[in-house]
Design a protein around this motif. Structure first.
Motif, PDB file in Angstrom:
ATOM      1  N   THR B 121       0.931  -1.240  -0.152  1.00 34.26           N
ATOM      2  CA  THR B 121       0.007   0.008  -0.017  1.00 34.26           C
ATOM      3  C   THR B 121       1.025   1.317  -0.048  1.00 34.26           C
ATOM      4  O   THR B 121       2.160   1.235   0.429  1.00 34.26           O
ATOM      5  CB  THR B 121      -0.763   0.026   1.340  1.00 34.26           C
ATOM      6  OG1 THR B 121       0.212  -0.105   2.274  1.00 34.26           O
ATOM      7  CG2 THR B 121      -1.859  -1.018   1.492  1.00 34.26           C
ATOM      8  N   GLU B 123       0.914   3.630   1.934  1.00 31.34           N
ATOM      9  CA  GLU B 123       0.965   3.584   3.366  1.00 31.34           C
ATOM     10  C   GLU B 123       2.444   3.122   3.945  1.00 31.34           C
ATOM     11  O   GLU B 123       3.225   3.395   4.417  1.00 31.34           O
ATOM     12  CB  GLU B 123       0.075   3.492   4.286  1.00 31.34           C
ATOM     13  CG  GLU B 123      -0.066   3.741   5.680  1.00 31.34           C
ATOM     14  CD  GLU B 123      -1.241   3.314   6.173  1.00 31.34           C
ATOM     15  OE1 GLU B 123      -2.097   2.379   5.680  1.00 31.34           O
ATOM     16  OE2 GLU B 123      -1.310   3.605   7.545  1.00 31.34           O
ATOM     17  N   GLU B 124       2.396   1.658   3.286  1.00 27.55           N
ATOM     18  CA  GLU B 124       3.695   0.884   3.824  1.00 27.55           C
ATOM     19  C   GLU B 124       4.835   1.448   3.128  1.00 27.55           C
ATOM     20  O   GLU B 124       5.873   1.708   3.784  1.00 27.55           O
ATOM     21  CB  GLU B 124       3.331  -0.803   3.123  1.00 27.55           C
ATOM     22  CG  GLU B 124       2.442  -1.556   3.764  1.00 27.55           C
ATOM     23  CD  GLU B 124       2.354  -2.581   3.037  1.00 27.55           C
ATOM     24  OE1 GLU B 124       1.225  -2.556   2.552  1.00 27.55           O
ATOM     25  OE2 GLU B 124       3.096  -3.750   3.334  1.00 27.55           O
ATOM     26  N   LEU B 127       6.068   4.474   5.091  1.00 34.13           N
ATOM     27  CA  LEU B 127       6.477   4.277   6.311  1.00 34.13           C
ATOM     28  C   LEU B 127       7.804   3.791   6.247  1.00 34.13           C
ATOM     29  O   LEU B 127       8.663   4.186   7.155  1.00 34.13           O
ATOM     30  CB  LEU B 127       5.572   3.503   6.897  1.00 34.13           C
ATOM     31  CG  LEU B 127       5.996   3.245   8.432  1.00 34.13           C
ATOM     32  CD1 LEU B 127       5.832   4.537   9.350  1.00 34.13           C
ATOM     33  CD2 LEU B 127       5.389   2.109   9.279  1.00 34.13           C
TER      34      LEU B 127
END
Ligand SMILES: [Mn+2]
Ligand SMILES: [Mn+2]
Ligand SMILES: [Zn+2]
Ligand SMILES: [Zn+2]
Lengths: 162, 162
Positions: B121, B123-124, B127
């Motif tokens: 994702t 997001e992954e 991060l």
DNA sequence: TGTGTTGCTGGGAATAATTATCAATAATAA
DNA sequence: TTATTATTGATAATTATTCCCAGCAACACA
């Protein structure tokens, strides 16, 4: 009437009595001492490291038994097996209630130094949990644990390059 | 006047001419063929796998050279070295411009099956980048790449347990 | 296009971590 | 206590990876 106390209870290596018996395994001296050594270790140990430490407590130990037991504990999910790229496996007790918390590794590809890293942000921990859940669903895969390793150059090797 | 073309250009294994020369290394047949094989591979190969494949293209190859070259390529950051816990290292070309994108692994501790996983994702990805930056600052560590592996039971082994 | 330097190679031997074997031992259930 | 059988330890075997070294070939420089 005295409350019964299970054998090995209170003894350093006896803490895992239930874990072993629960899986149908016998509680033997080698297994207890190996677990004790892993528990007291503050860092990742190789099979030989463990053999040497166990030998001081229980001299009758054989290297084969150390390998066999570690394999068992890894299968049981009590121990983590790592490869830092130097040809020998390292073992760490999984974070239970004990000392060593779950952590990740920074590995220097130049000098081989390994830095433990466990001050995760809330965000990190959260995302990993979420990712595991998603993977479980998408691939029908039961995640039991994970390894995260960052490779690169440590402070010292970085300086040397300049 | 014909435009000059660097030696090996256009040839499968010649794509890395610049990478090698840039680091002061010679462009040899073994190196080119090994890179070609890694590039064409759709999955992580062991040193022996690579040896066999290279042998078909360049029979004079020696196993020693395969190991030596892989080590070189890993040091150069062109190749990823993995350990899936079966006693032999696996190698994958790093995601450059080519086929294989960066990915993580799901490893079944029961049957050894390895699942590649690369649909991260947003997001992954974000991060991880952020974490790498923080680690770099906190530990003065230059992150060059990372491995993320999830261990557990695959679909098939899961079913078998029940 | 030759030629010298020296990085690179391949085969075989050496190393070292991990496994397999098997008779002896000891944990556990009865 | 005794019988059953999982577990152990010494030793041998395996196997991935590294070492060694004489010959080869990439390529910088003519
Ligand atoms: Mn660690
Ligand atoms: Mn892969
Ligand atoms: Zn370093
Ligand atoms: Zn499986």
């Amino acid at each position: 009437m005295i409350m019964g106390r299970r054998w090995g209870e209170g003894r350093p290596g006896g803490r895992w009595h239930g874990e072993l018996r629960g899986c149908g395994y016998r509680v033997t001296m080698p297994r207890q001492v190996i677990l004790q050594v892993l528990d007291e270790a503050k860092k990742h140990l190789s099979a030989e490291d463990i053999f040497i430490k166990v030998h001081q407590i229980y001299p009758a130990i054989g290297l084969t038994t150390v390998y066999r037991t570690l394999e068992l504990l890894v299968r049981m999910g009590l121990v983590h097996k790592f490869d830092f790229g130097d040809g020998r496996a390292r073992y760490e007790l999984c974070d239970g209630n004990n000392e060593m918390a779950h952590h990740h590794h920074l590995i220097c590809t130049d000098c081989g130094r390994v830095i433990d890293y466990d001050d995760f942000t809330e965000e990190e921990t959260e995302l990993i949990k979420k990712t595991e859940k998603e993977l479980a669903k998408k691939y029908d895969f039961t995640v039991r644990n994970h390894t995260i390793q960052f490779y690169g150059l440590c402070k010292k090797c970085n300086a040397l390059k300049k």
